[in-house]
Scaffold this active site. Structure first.
Site, PDB file in Angstrom:
ATOM      1  N   THR A 198      25.626  32.724  14.897  1.00 26.24           N
ATOM      2  CA  THR A 198      24.931  33.447  16.181  1.00 26.24           C
ATOM      3  C   THR A 198      24.179  34.475  15.842  1.00 26.24           C
ATOM      4  O   THR A 198      24.235  34.692  14.509  1.00 26.24           O
ATOM      5  CB  THR A 198      26.383  34.066  17.084  1.00 26.24           C
ATOM      6  OG1 THR A 198      27.483  32.999  17.123  1.00 26.24           O
ATOM      7  CG2 THR A 198      26.076  34.770  18.204  1.00 26.24           C
ATOM      8  N   ILE A 227      31.923  25.791  25.456  1.00 27.28           N
ATOM      9  CA  ILE A 227      31.237  27.204  25.734  1.00 27.28           C
ATOM     10  C   ILE A 227      32.135  28.104  24.545  1.00 27.28           C
ATOM     11  O   ILE A 227      33.317  28.049  24.772  1.00 27.28           O
ATOM     12  CB  ILE A 227      31.347  27.731  26.982  1.00 27.28           C
ATOM     13  CG1 ILE A 227      30.426  26.641  27.905  1.00 27.28           C
ATOM     14  CG2 ILE A 227      30.746  29.049  27.020  1.00 27.28           C
ATOM     15  CD1 ILE A 227      30.455  27.032  29.459  1.00 27.28           C
ATOM     16  N   GLY A 228      31.462  28.792  23.781  1.00 25.42           N
ATOM     17  CA  GLY A 228      32.297  29.735  22.948  1.00 25.42           C
ATOM     18  C   GLY A 228      32.119  31.142  23.433  1.00 25.42           C
ATOM     19  O   GLY A 228      31.989  31.179  24.784  1.00 25.42           O
ATOM     20  N   ASP A 229      32.197  32.205  22.635  1.00 25.42           N
ATOM     21  CA  ASP A 229      32.511  33.465  23.119  1.00 25.42           C
ATOM     22  C   ASP A 229      31.054  34.173  23.534  1.00 25.42           C
ATOM     23  O   ASP A 229      31.191  34.946  24.224  1.00 25.42           O
ATOM     24  CB  ASP A 229      33.197  34.309  22.116  1.00 25.42           C
ATOM     25  CG  ASP A 229      32.378  34.445  20.770  1.00 25.42           C
ATOM     26  OD1 ASP A 229      32.145  33.342  20.160  1.00 25.42           O
ATOM     27  OD2 ASP A 229      32.341  35.497  20.242  1.00 25.42           O
ATOM     28  N   THR A 249      30.462  37.281  16.187  1.00 22.72           N
ATOM     29  CA  THR A 249      29.793  36.147  15.678  1.00 22.72           C
ATOM     30  C   THR A 249      30.985  35.380  14.784  1.00 22.72           C
ATOM     31  O   THR A 249      31.934  36.012  14.241  1.00 22.72           O
ATOM     32  CB  THR A 249      28.720  36.179  14.893  1.00 22.72           C
ATOM     33  OG1 THR A 249      28.496  34.620  14.087  1.00 22.72           O
ATOM     34  CG2 THR A 249      29.159  37.058  13.906  1.00 22.72           C
ATOM     35  N   GLY A 250      31.410  33.950  15.151  1.00 25.30           N
ATOM     36  CA  GLY A 250      32.341  33.413  14.631  1.00 25.30           C
ATOM     37  C   GLY A 250      32.800  32.326  15.177  1.00 25.30           C
ATOM     38  O   GLY A 250      32.192  31.606  16.249  1.00 25.30           O
ATOM     39  N   HIS A 251      34.338  32.031  15.043  1.00 23.25           N
ATOM     40  CA  HIS A 251      34.969  30.640  15.641  1.00 23.25           C
ATOM     41  C   HIS A 251      35.286  31.310  17.119  1.00 23.25           C
ATOM     42  O   HIS A 251      36.313  32.100  17.284  1.00 23.25           O
ATOM     43  CB  HIS A 251      36.092  30.318  15.008  1.00 23.25           C
ATOM     44  CG  HIS A 251      36.508  29.236  15.470  1.00 23.25           C
ATOM     45  ND1 HIS A 251      37.385  28.349  14.534  1.00 23.25           N
ATOM     46  CD2 HIS A 251      36.647  28.361  16.416  1.00 23.25           C
ATOM     47  CE1 HIS A 251      37.505  27.269  15.077  1.00 23.25           C
ATOM     48  NE2 HIS A 251      37.151  27.160  16.164  1.00 23.25           N
ATOM     49  N   GLY A 252      34.474  30.938  18.076  1.00 22.43           N
ATOM     50  CA  GLY A 252      34.555  31.738  19.269  1.00 22.43           C
ATOM     51  C   GLY A 252      35.721  31.586  20.149  1.00 22.43           C
ATOM     52  O   GLY A 252      36.196  32.326  20.931  1.00 22.43           O
TER      53      GLY A 252
END
Length: 330
Positions: A198, A227-229, A249-252
């Site tokens: 991200t 859809i992520g964060d 940023t990361g594992h949403g």
């Protein structure tokens, strides 16, 4: 008597100097900006000197773009949008030009932006033909009555607002395509840095207004319209002039479950924690759930805090004092 007067004079001069130095030391910057280009398993031994040079150059270019806007009295909204555009236009980062591919071989991008002065926000999700998704998110915030638009509707809206559109071929990069093919051939999980990524930016302008923005190409090999964060206000992006601005940023999935961005702000507001303490507590929560990633933050006084639980994060910051740093590894 004269000796007493002299001693008193010296004491007063020293006291005045001490007070003056403390005041200078505690001054807050008139503006500040911090950005990230994703966090993950980023290790120096796995990166060539030439590639590291490319990343540092692009991070510096993005930082200078936002710094120039803020230095000249521009708004934090402009600084965040233009800074993220630089990262979106580079194939180095998983956003815009460098977006990863879904399981079906498409690019689906998400972005969001939030203005701390009035808590206005905008987001787009699942778009594949908008050159700069962060600009579409800003348009949603400023000229739409909605907060989030998705898919074809978001693209129709962007076209209506005369944003620059792009054919799917624009988003093709061999590196991202090869990553997808590797997964499809071997059916095995890749490292976090390959799967996620991200870009984001948080800025405080001279008027004291905070803005946070985030943009992503999502997760390699994602299915089912995941859809992520990043486009979710309160999870991947949040800004409030009373507290702070945050971009994650990361594992949403973990950031959504915790509502990471707003949770940091809430701890500052309701528990009266400093930004540093709130960020520390939030990272601990992410660790306890087993999530990976990080976030960048600025509070209303210009303090910058960056946290991660990964081996690296592409990141950079500067402020009105001239403090500046560009980092990649932990």
């Amino acid at each position: 008597m004269n000796q007493k007067i002299n001693l008193l004079s010296i004491f007063l001069v020293l006291a005045f100097y001490a007070c003056t130095t403390t005041t200078i030391k505690n001054q807050v910057p008139s503006y500040a900006i911090v950005l990230h280009g994703g966090a993950g398993n980023i290790q120096k031994q796995n990166m060539t000197p030439e590639l590291e040079k490319q990343y540092r150059f692009k991070l510096n270019q993005a930082l200078n773009t936002g710094d120039s806007i803020l230095k000249n009295g521009g708004s934090s909204i402009d600084a965040v949008e233009k800074t993220i555009q630089v990262l979106e236009n580079s194939p180095l980062f998983n956003a815009g030009k460098g977006a990863v591919f879904t399981h079906s071989g498409k690019n689906e991008m998400d972005a969001s932006i939030m203005y701390g002065k009035d808590l206005n926000a905008g987001a787009v999700s699942g778009v594949g033909d908008i050159k700069n998704p962060i600009s579409a998110a800003r348009k949603v915030m400023e000229v739409s009555e909605h907060v989030m638009l998705s898919g074809k509707g978001a693209s129709d809206f962007a076209e209506q607002e005369h944003l620059q559109m792009a054919d799917s071929s624009y988003f093709f990069t061999q590196k991202r395509w090869d990553c997808l093919q590797k997964i499809l051939r071997k059916e095995k999980k890749m490292t976090v840095s390959d799967k996620h990524g991200t870009v984001g930016c948080v800025a405080l302008d001279k008027d004291g207004n905070l803005t946070a923005g985030t943009s992503t190409g999502g997760m390699t090999n994602k299915r089912f319209g995941r859809i992520g964060d990043s486009p979710i206000i309160g999870a991947g992006t949040y800004a409030n002039n009373e507290t702070c601005g945050v971009s994650c940023t990361g594992h949403g999935e973990y950031f959504i479950r915790l509502g990471v961005a707003k949770d940091i702000s809430d701890m500052m507001e309701y528990q009266n924690l400093s930004l540093e303490k709130a960020a520390e507590k939030e990272l601990k929560k992410i660790n306890e759930l087993g999530g990976t990633g990080g976030f960048i933050t600025i509070d209303h006084e210009g303090n910058i805090v960056v946290k991660m639980n990964t081996s690296g994060m592409y990141r950079a910051y500067t402020n009105s004092f001239g403090d500046k740093e560009i980092k990649i590894f932990q």
